[in-house]
Design an enzyme around this catalytic site. Structure first.
Site, PDB file in Angstrom:
ATOM      1  N   GLY A 108       1.612  -9.702 -10.331  1.00 35.11           N
ATOM      2  CA  GLY A 108       0.169  -9.477 -10.467  1.00 35.11           C
ATOM      3  C   GLY A 108      -0.365 -10.116 -11.743  1.00 35.11           C
ATOM      4  CB  ILE A 130      12.959  -3.532 -13.614  1.00 36.28           C
ATOM      5  CG1 ILE A 130      12.079  -2.601 -12.772  1.00 36.28           C
ATOM      6  CG2 ILE A 130      12.815  -3.253 -15.094  1.00 36.28           C
ATOM      7  CD1 ILE A 130      12.592  -1.167 -12.759  1.00 36.28           C
ATOM      8  CG  ASP A 131      10.242  -4.133  -8.826  1.00 35.09           C
ATOM      9  OD1 ASP A 131      10.973  -3.202  -9.199  1.00 35.09           O
ATOM     10  OD2 ASP A 131       9.056  -3.975  -8.503  1.00 35.09           O
ATOM     11  CD  GLU A 226       9.711   2.540  -5.993  1.00 31.88           C
ATOM     12  OE1 GLU A 226       9.042   3.565  -6.122  1.00 31.88           O
ATOM     13  OE2 GLU A 226       9.705   1.613  -6.820  1.00 31.88           O
TER      14      GLU A 226
HETATM   15  P1  ADP Z   1       2.705  -6.622 -12.367  1.00 35.63           P
HETATM   16  O1  ADP Z   1       2.226  -7.698 -13.262  1.00 35.63           O
HETATM   17  O2  ADP Z   1       3.780  -5.785 -12.980  1.00 35.63           O
HETATM   18  O3  ADP Z   1       3.032  -7.140 -10.971  1.00 35.63           O
HETATM   19  P2  ADP Z   1       0.197  -5.534 -11.295  1.00 35.63           P
HETATM   20  O4  ADP Z   1       0.377  -6.130  -9.946  1.00 35.63           O
HETATM   21  O5  ADP Z   1      -0.291  -4.140 -11.391  1.00 35.63           O
HETATM   22  O6  ADP Z   1       1.523  -5.553 -12.188  1.00 35.63           O
HETATM   23  O7  ADP Z   1      -0.827  -6.481 -12.087  1.00 35.63           O
HETATM   24  C1  ADP Z   1      -1.134  -6.248 -13.441  1.00 35.63           C
HETATM   25  C2  ADP Z   1      -2.542  -6.639 -13.718  1.00 35.63           C
HETATM   26  O8  ADP Z   1      -2.725  -8.046 -13.498  1.00 35.63           O
HETATM   27  C3  ADP Z   1      -3.599  -6.006 -12.817  1.00 35.63           C
HETATM   28  O9  ADP Z   1      -3.934  -4.689 -13.221  1.00 35.63           O
HETATM   29  C4  ADP Z   1      -4.770  -6.947 -13.017  1.00 35.63           C
HETATM   30  O10 ADP Z   1      -5.386  -6.723 -14.262  1.00 35.63           O
HETATM   31  C5  ADP Z   1      -4.046  -8.305 -13.058  1.00 35.63           C
HETATM   32  N1  ADP Z   1      -4.017  -8.905 -11.718  1.00 35.63           N
HETATM   33  C6  ADP Z   1      -3.212  -8.587 -10.680  1.00 35.63           C
HETATM   34  N2  ADP Z   1      -3.497  -9.321  -9.584  1.00 35.63           N
HETATM   35  C7  ADP Z   1      -4.520 -10.137  -9.927  1.00 35.63           C
HETATM   36  C8  ADP Z   1      -5.279 -11.122  -9.232  1.00 35.63           C
HETATM   37  N3  ADP Z   1      -5.043 -11.426  -7.944  1.00 35.63           N
HETATM   38  N4  ADP Z   1      -6.279 -11.754  -9.920  1.00 35.63           N
HETATM   39  C9  ADP Z   1      -6.531 -11.455 -11.202  1.00 35.63           C
HETATM   40  N5  ADP Z   1      -5.845 -10.533 -11.913  1.00 35.63           N
HETATM   41  C10 ADP Z   1      -4.851  -9.874 -11.304  1.00 35.63           C
HETATM   42  O1  F6P Z   2       7.821  -2.530 -12.352  1.00 38.31           O
HETATM   43  C1  F6P Z   2       7.818  -2.477 -10.930  1.00 38.31           C
HETATM   44  C2  F6P Z   2       7.987  -1.080 -10.491  1.00 38.31           C
HETATM   45  O2  F6P Z   2       9.098  -0.650 -11.180  1.00 38.31           O
HETATM   46  C3  F6P Z   2       8.166  -0.777  -9.011  1.00 38.31           C
HETATM   47  O3  F6P Z   2       9.447  -0.928  -8.515  1.00 38.31           O
HETATM   48  C4  F6P Z   2       7.658   0.634  -8.936  1.00 38.31           C
HETATM   49  O4  F6P Z   2       7.285   1.012  -7.667  1.00 38.31           O
HETATM   50  C5  F6P Z   2       6.521   0.594  -9.862  1.00 38.31           C
HETATM   51  O5  F6P Z   2       6.868  -0.321 -10.872  1.00 38.31           O
HETATM   52  C6  F6P Z   2       6.093   1.892 -10.432  1.00 38.31           C
HETATM   53  O6  F6P Z   2       5.259   1.682 -11.529  1.00 38.31           O
HETATM   54  P1  F6P Z   2       4.155   2.682 -12.056  1.00 38.31           P
HETATM   55  O7  F6P Z   2       4.736   4.033 -12.050  1.00 38.31           O
HETATM   56  O8  F6P Z   2       3.877   2.155 -13.432  1.00 38.31           O
HETATM   57  O9  F6P Z   2       2.985   2.536 -11.136  1.00 38.31           O
END
Ligand code: ADP
Ligand code: F6P
Length: 323
Positions: A108, A130-131, A226
């Site tokens: 994300g 970590i995934d 999970e």
């Molecule tokens: P991770 O980076 O661990 O996969 P998230 O999927 O929750 O965690 O994304 C983290 C943050 O990155 C989101 O809360 C948002 O601020 C930003 N983000 C995620 N997806 C997008 C997107 N498609 N466009 C712009 N920003 C994004």
């Molecule tokens: O960092 C990824 C992850 O560990 C997923 O495997 C898990 O479902 C999720 O984060 C949980 O994150 P949070 O409790 O911060 O929403």
């Protein structure tokens, strides 16, 4: 960015993981070594939107390498999905004369980097989750530490499982990706591993555990990601069918914390350096990663469009060794 950057920003975003601090330290020190100024943004994209930032010096990152979590803190910031807020973030960065951003996070967060690029901010992403679900890197920062934590926990659970002749369903993280579960299944010697990428077949699990019980096995370990199903629900369905008494252990967020392993510290140090060096060379809109032991750079768009495939051979190995 046509000239050499003078000031860069750095942030951590999304789910935290061990090794983020080692990446911050490496990026900050590489930047300073090369004469750049560094600004740290707190709480991911929220920090850019709300102007929560402070300068980082070589000494600001002393003594952080061995610490889990992130000194910059992290956040999920749904507001950043809005293009108007992406424009605002870019404006805030320009006001601070930031020439480039280093974004440490998961899938994300790397998509967020693409959004900033579209608003004219040069970005380099560092994969940290970590995934291990981020494509174009064999390992993301944090995966190795999480695996070691799971291993410590499963070894400990095996001791008590054996003493009581019980089966344990151990739930590990991995909402969409079974990497942690499948590798944990192999290295902990689990009887069965359940992951989101494979259909859940409880009849097979039942048969396998029953057989183990009848053969005199003193314990049975089932690792479940999970995303494959709830450990409690699986335990309820298997209860009274396999011979063993069943207990459940959901490892939860301990998998996301703790001191990073040697592997994660080295990976984070290499990626932090590479990210800064790419920005200096005016190479951006990329994610740095580790492929076949080499540091590589992949366009962020390519990373966002691909899906990392789980090595089916790993699942095969986990199931075969669990017989
Ligand atoms: P991770 O980076 O661990 O996969 P998230 O999927 O929750 O965690 O994304 C983290 C943050 O990155 C989101 O809360 C948002 O601020 C930003 N983000 C995620 N997806 C997008 C997107 N498609 N466009 C712009 N920003 C994004
Ligand atoms: O960092 C990824 C992850 O560990 C997923 O495997 C898990 O479902 C999720 O984060 C949980 O994150 P949070 O409790 O911060 O929403």
């Amino acid at each position: 960015m046509s000239t050499r950057p003078k000031r860069i920003g750095i942030m951590t975003s999304g789910g935290d993981c061990p090794g983020m601090n080692a990446a911050i330290r490496s990026a900050v020190r590489t930047a300073i070594y090369n004469g750049l100024e560094v600004i740290g943004f707190s709480k991911g994209y929220r920090g850019i939107l709300e102007n929560i930032h402070y300068p980082l010096y070589a000494r600001s990152v002393s003594g952080i390498m061995q610490k889990g979590g992130t000194i910059l803190q992290t956040a999920r910031c749904p507001e950043f999905l809005d293009v108007e807020n992406q424009k605002k973030a870019a404006k805030n960065l320009r006001n601070l004369e930031i020439d480039g951003m280093i974004i440490i996070g998961g899938e994300g967060s790397l998509k967020g980097a693409i959004a900033l690029e579209k608003q004219g901010i040069p970005c380099v992403g560092i994969p940290a989750s970590i995934d291990n679900d981020i494509p174009f890197t064999d390992m993301a920062i944090g995966v190795d530490t999480a695996l070691n934590t799971i291993l410590w926990a499963t070894d400990a659970i095996k001791d008590t499982a054996t003493s009581h002749e019980r089966a344990f369903i151990i739930e590990v993280m991995g909402r969409n990706c079974g990497y942690l579960a499948v590798v944990a299944g192999i290295i902990s010697g689990a009887e069965y591993t359940l992951i989101p990428e494979a259909p859940l077949n409880l009849e097979k699990v039942e048969l396998s555990l029953k057989k183990r019980f009848e053969e005199g096995g003193t314990n049975a370990i089932i690792i479940v990601a999970e995303g494959a199903g709830s450990a409690h629900e699986i335990a309820n369905k298997l209860k009274d069918k396999i011979g063993y008494e069943i207990r459940v252990s959901v490892l939860g967020h301990i998998q996301r914390g703790g001191s990073p392993t040697a592997f994660d510290r080295l990976l984070a140090s290499r990626l932090g350096r590479a990210a800064v060096e790419h920005l200096i060379e005016n190479k951006h809109n990329i994610m740095v990663g580790l492929q076949k032991s080499q540091i590589t750079a992949t366009p962020l768009e390519e990373v966002a469009m691909s899906k990392k495939k789980l090595d089916r051979d790993f699942l095969g190995l986990a199931l075969m060794l669990g017989i």
